[in-house]
Scaffold this motif. Sequence first.
Motif, mmCIF file in Angstrom:
data_model
loop_
_atom_site.group_PDB
_atom_site.id
_atom_site.type_symbol
_atom_site.label_atom_id
_atom_site.label_comp_id
_atom_site.label_asym_id
_atom_site.label_seq_id
_atom_site.Cartn_x
_atom_site.Cartn_y
_atom_site.Cartn_z
ATOM 1 N N TYR A 80 55.989 56.977 47.723
ATOM 2 C CA TYR A 80 54.838 57.337 46.888
ATOM 3 C C TYR A 80 55.211 58.481 45.949
ATOM 4 O O TYR A 80 54.839 58.479 44.772
ATOM 5 C CB TYR A 80 53.633 57.745 47.749
ATOM 6 N N LEU A 83 57.321 57.152 43.109
ATOM 7 C CA LEU A 83 56.472 56.487 42.110
ATOM 8 C C LEU A 83 55.723 57.510 41.255
ATOM 9 O O LEU A 83 55.589 57.337 40.044
ATOM 10 C CB LEU A 83 55.482 55.536 42.787
ATOM 11 N N LEU A 84 55.260 58.573 41.891
ATOM 12 C CA LEU A 84 54.564 59.628 41.146
ATOM 13 C C LEU A 84 55.516 60.345 40.195
ATOM 14 O O LEU A 84 55.151 60.646 39.055
ATOM 15 C CB LEU A 84 53.930 60.618 42.124
ATOM 16 N N ASN A 87 56.087 58.164 37.268
ATOM 17 C CA ASN A 87 54.890 58.146 36.437
ATOM 18 C C ASN A 87 54.753 59.416 35.606
ATOM 19 O O ASN A 87 54.523 59.359 34.395
ATOM 20 C CB ASN A 87 53.653 57.952 37.325
ATOM 21 N N LEU A 88 54.886 60.566 36.248
ATOM 22 C CA LEU A 88 54.655 61.824 35.535
ATOM 23 C C LEU A 88 55.807 62.234 34.619
ATOM 24 O O LEU A 88 55.643 63.124 33.790
ATOM 25 C CB LEU A 88 54.347 62.946 36.531
ATOM 26 N N ARG A 97 47.982 56.159 32.590
ATOM 27 C CA ARG A 97 48.696 56.834 33.682
ATOM 28 C C ARG A 97 47.921 56.676 34.994
ATOM 29 O O ARG A 97 48.498 56.361 36.034
ATOM 30 C CB ARG A 97 48.892 58.313 33.362
ATOM 31 N N ILE A 98 46.628 56.906 34.949
ATOM 32 C CA ILE A 98 45.791 56.790 36.151
ATOM 33 C C ILE A 98 45.817 55.355 36.670
ATOM 34 O O ILE A 98 45.992 55.120 37.873
ATOM 35 C CB ILE A 98 44.352 57.270 35.870
ATOM 36 N N ILE A 101 49.255 54.665 38.257
ATOM 37 C CA ILE A 101 49.378 55.279 39.585
ATOM 38 C C ILE A 101 48.594 54.465 40.619
ATOM 39 O O ILE A 101 49.114 54.144 41.693
ATOM 40 C CB ILE A 101 48.903 56.754 39.575
ATOM 41 N N SER A 104 50.367 51.013 41.220
ATOM 42 C CA SER A 104 51.645 51.132 41.939
ATOM 43 C C SER A 104 51.429 51.611 43.375
ATOM 44 O O SER A 104 52.081 51.114 44.300
ATOM 45 C CB SER A 104 52.620 52.035 41.187
ATOM 46 N N PHE A 105 50.488 52.538 43.600
ATOM 47 C CA PHE A 105 50.206 52.994 44.956
ATOM 48 C C PHE A 105 49.596 51.872 45.797
ATOM 49 O O PHE A 105 49.944 51.696 46.970
ATOM 50 C CB PHE A 105 49.278 54.210 44.946
ATOM 51 N N TRP A 150 57.712 49.701 40.263
ATOM 52 C CA TRP A 150 57.709 50.472 39.018
ATOM 53 C C TRP A 150 57.883 49.560 37.804
ATOM 54 O O TRP A 150 57.103 49.622 36.852
ATOM 55 C CB TRP A 150 58.778 51.560 39.034
ATOM 56 N N SER A 153 54.859 47.211 37.308
ATOM 57 C CA SER A 153 53.684 47.953 36.828
ATOM 58 C C SER A 153 53.835 48.350 35.363
ATOM 59 O O SER A 153 52.881 48.250 34.586
ATOM 60 C CB SER A 153 53.463 49.213 37.675
#
Length: 177
Positions: A80, A83-84, A87-88, A97-98, A101, A104-105, A150, A153
């Motif tokens: 997790y 993945l974060l 993303n960031l 972005r939201i 996340i 992917s989560f 990733w 997504s």
Amino acid sequence: MTKKGNQSIILIFLRYLLLLIVALFVISSTLFYSLFLKLTIYPVNFLLNFFYNSEVFGDTILINGFQISIIPACVAVSAYLLLLILNLTTPIKLEKRIKLILLSFLELLGINILRIFILSILLIQNYVYFDIVHKFFWYFLSTVLVLIIWFSSTAIFKIREIPVYSDFRTLIKAIRK
């Protein structure tokens, strides 16, 4: 430097600062693990109850004389976090972005629940190659699954930017101007 260039640099700085804060929180706190433990263990137990009589006690599922302990590695906290991080460190709009996340989560959570469910059945059935399959999932498939999640997504959301590299290019362009 242009106003847009300044804003880009500030946004990059804020994203990486947020990433640092969140990463430190995830690493040092048990809250993230506790949350995802519950989101993982109860659905696994629900699925196992279709075939066996199982119960959850804390981080353990008791089933047919077996104790299946769900440790942080099983919950995939590091996946997790990866993945974060991806993303960031990718420049995209907040709304996208939201959604990225969340998708992917949820994908990782679903796959992880299925993985633990399958491994639990293999363990209960005394599958001869359980240890090999378990280690294969742990060492190899976990990383590959994160990358598949990733890339799938980002394909769904049509994201063309590359984590870290796109920010680096933006910073170099801003410095040159």
